[in-house]
Design a protein around this motif. Sequence first.
Motif, short mmCIF file in Angstrom:
data_model
loop_
_atom_site.label_atom_id
_atom_site.label_comp_id
_atom_site.label_asym_id
_atom_site.label_seq_id
_atom_site.Cartn_x
_atom_site.Cartn_y
_atom_site.Cartn_z
N ASN A 127 -0.12 -11.60 0.78
CA ASN A 127 -0.61 -10.23 0.95
C ASN A 127 0.35 -9.21 0.34
O ASN A 127 -0.07 -8.17 -0.19
N ALA A 128 1.65 -9.51 0.42
CA ALA A 128 2.65 -8.58 -0.11
C ALA A 128 2.52 -8.41 -1.62
O ALA A 128 2.88 -7.35 -2.16
N SER A 129 2.04 -9.42 -2.32
CA SER A 129 1.81 -9.28 -3.76
C SER A 129 0.43 -8.71 -4.06
O SER A 129 0.23 -8.05 -5.08
N PHE A 130 -0.52 -8.96 -3.16
CA PHE A 130 -1.89 -8.51 -3.39
C PHE A 130 -2.05 -7.01 -3.17
O PHE A 130 -2.81 -6.34 -3.89
N MET A 131 -1.31 -6.44 -2.21
CA MET A 131 -1.43 -5.00 -1.93
C MET A 131 -0.99 -4.14 -3.12
O MET A 131 -1.72 -3.21 -3.50
N PRO A 132 0.15 -4.39 -3.76
CA PRO A 132 0.48 -3.61 -4.97
C PRO A 132 -0.54 -3.80 -6.08
O PRO A 132 -0.79 -2.88 -6.86
N TRP A 133 -1.14 -5.00 -6.17
CA TRP A 133 -2.16 -5.25 -7.20
C TRP A 133 -3.36 -4.33 -6.97
O TRP A 133 -3.89 -3.73 -7.93
N LEU A 134 -3.79 -4.19 -5.73
CA LEU A 134 -4.92 -3.31 -5.43
C LEU A 134 -4.58 -1.86 -5.76
O LEU A 134 -5.39 -1.14 -6.37
N ALA A 143 2.25 2.53 -4.84
CA ALA A 143 2.19 1.21 -5.49
C ALA A 143 3.57 0.58 -5.54
O ALA A 143 3.76 -0.59 -5.19
N PHE A 144 4.57 1.36 -5.97
CA PHE A 144 5.93 0.81 -5.99
C PHE A 144 6.46 0.64 -4.58
O PHE A 144 7.21 -0.31 -4.29
N GLY A 145 6.06 1.55 -3.68
CA GLY A 145 6.49 1.40 -2.29
C GLY A 145 6.03 0.10 -1.68
O GLY A 145 6.78 -0.56 -0.95
N PHE A 146 4.80 -0.33 -2.00
CA PHE A 146 4.32 -1.60 -1.47
C PHE A 146 5.02 -2.78 -2.16
O PHE A 146 5.12 -3.86 -1.57
N SER A 147 5.50 -2.59 -3.37
CA SER A 147 6.34 -3.63 -3.98
C SER A 147 7.63 -3.79 -3.20
O SER A 147 8.11 -4.92 -2.98
#
Length: 653
Positions: free
Chosen positions: A246-253, A282-286
């Motif tokens: 999920n941690a990689s999928f959220m920035p993708w979205l 987006a970067f914050g979720f990364s």
Amino acid sequence: MTTELGHFALILAFAVAIVQMIVPLIGAHKRWPGWMAVAEPAAGAQFVLTALSFGALTWAFVVSDFSLNVVVANSHSAKPMLYKISGTWGNHEGSMLLWVLIVTLFGAMAAWFGGGLPPTLRARVLAVQSAIAVAFFAFIIFTSNPFLRLEVPPFDGQDLNPLLQDPGLAFHPPFLYLGYVGLSMAFSFAVAALIEGRVDAAWGRWVRPWTLAAWIFLTIGIALGSWWAYYELGWGGFWFWDPVENASFMPWLLAAALLHSAIVVEKRESLKSWTILLAILAFGFSLIGTFIVRSGLLTSVHAFANDPERGVFILAIMAFFMGGALVLFTLRAGAMEAKGVFGLVSRESALVVNNLLLAVACFVVFVGTMWPLLAEMFFDRKLSVGPPFFNAAFTPFMVALGLILPVGSVLPWKRARISRAMWPLRYVFVLALAVGGLAFVMQTGRSMLGPIGLFLGAWLVSGTVVELLQRTGRGDNRLGRLRRLPRADWGKAVAHGGLGVTMAGIAGLTAWTVDDIRVAQIGQPFDVGSYTLTLTDVQELRGPNYLSTTGFVTLSKDGSEIAQMTPEKRFYPVAQMPTTEAAIDYNLLRDVYVVIGDQQDNGGWTVRTYIKPMTNWIWIGCALMALGGLLSLTDRRFRVAAGARKFSAVPAE
């Protein structure tokens, strides 16, 4: 000597990053050209020094230098060379060095290819990017130094985690980090624009290539991780809604939302505040993903470290950059007045709906990922949020997104009539309904998931074809005009079509998988679906650095042999860990997936078999999405320098 050189280069890169963070910012504020010019050579030097440091660490893994603590903990002299190299980033310390190497790479590329940017904006972008590098250089040097030596080196190492000794996972982290860190450039552009006090169409054009590149890499990285989980873990699935997944999928979205939002900024100078906010988030979720993987806060098979002290350091980095950017965003909100107006029915409105669906879907994933932690912290309850929640809460947003994409793509800018826009899609809609209806009639059960997925897939793919044909106009030589369409148009069509293929694959796999588990006797055939399988033999074999229990299974259908399959159970003596190696007979329409288990008291062996329809459509669709992004990225209109003359860098008072 090589190790000391790498360590020294790391510290020197840290010093250069501090200079690059401070001097160009002062120069941009004072309008001193000499100080602003420091940013470009500093960015190049920072990258070269970090690459030298990373190369020294890689060499230590290649030659099995067991005087380094990180090599001892993550390598072994008998390990194949590919996994010695990938062991460099298959651990916490090395992966963080790769992380910061990519930060400096993107900064250097902005310096080398950003000549068309206004000097003050370029100086500020490079300074913000270097500030990110400074934070992670400090994190590496003070908490996660990969060059720490052992006083008494052991004879051999402890080996890399056997689950990571796989080609798919050797390349998965670099692509994922290129995506994670690529979003730092969108963040740097956003913060620099806030400092400048100006966001316009040219800024939207500049930020899009960086965001698109990050989204492409994230797509490839997520697809590689999903493929690895499918064939390596032996559970037969491709996505488990694991916290790190999920941690990689959220920035993708959010990156997908940012891409579409930046289009509106570029074309219509609207949604400026929203686009800046997306770039920050987006970067914050990364950073949130980095925190989840390395803090030990959430348990995952993908986690690198379980050190709360390191987690606190990353949390401080996240709070500084996210908090500072959001405060600046609040102060500069008045400088981002929208200029373009548009009607309720227009392409702008469709892109707004697209953004809302993607952002809310990301929020749903975030809540499901963090809720167990919040429940334990505030309610003292241990909860588990698994696939049923995510499938029920997330899927409706993706269905809605699939429905509006073809319609939004054909809507004109500013204002439109929905009936006129839908008219060219009438046959496409009927075709998609027919495909979904046929799937419903042919399936053995009465699940709606498979038919809906095939309907959406057909709707998206055929909708993109209609959109391309519309762009060729009427009359003769439409094929020639089709070939001359901009690459960005082709890229959008291919990416949207790829999303449709992936949706159809996920729906078909989820709805129509056949699962069988039994104790199979050697030489006795058994049926699974329309296939017959026979376990002919089981042997104990030796690999390069593992012991293998290998089954030999004959797959046949209607009396004709299709394939010989060899599922394995491997044991790695050094790491004292077992792994499962599934045997898969790949096919465009279905996979036959076989896993061998333990021997039973009656002499038989546990064998689990899956018939998985349309599995490969998932990764074909992901490849098409990445290809579409690459086609768009090669469009000359989206180079970083494009539109530079339109930008007037006037800082706000």
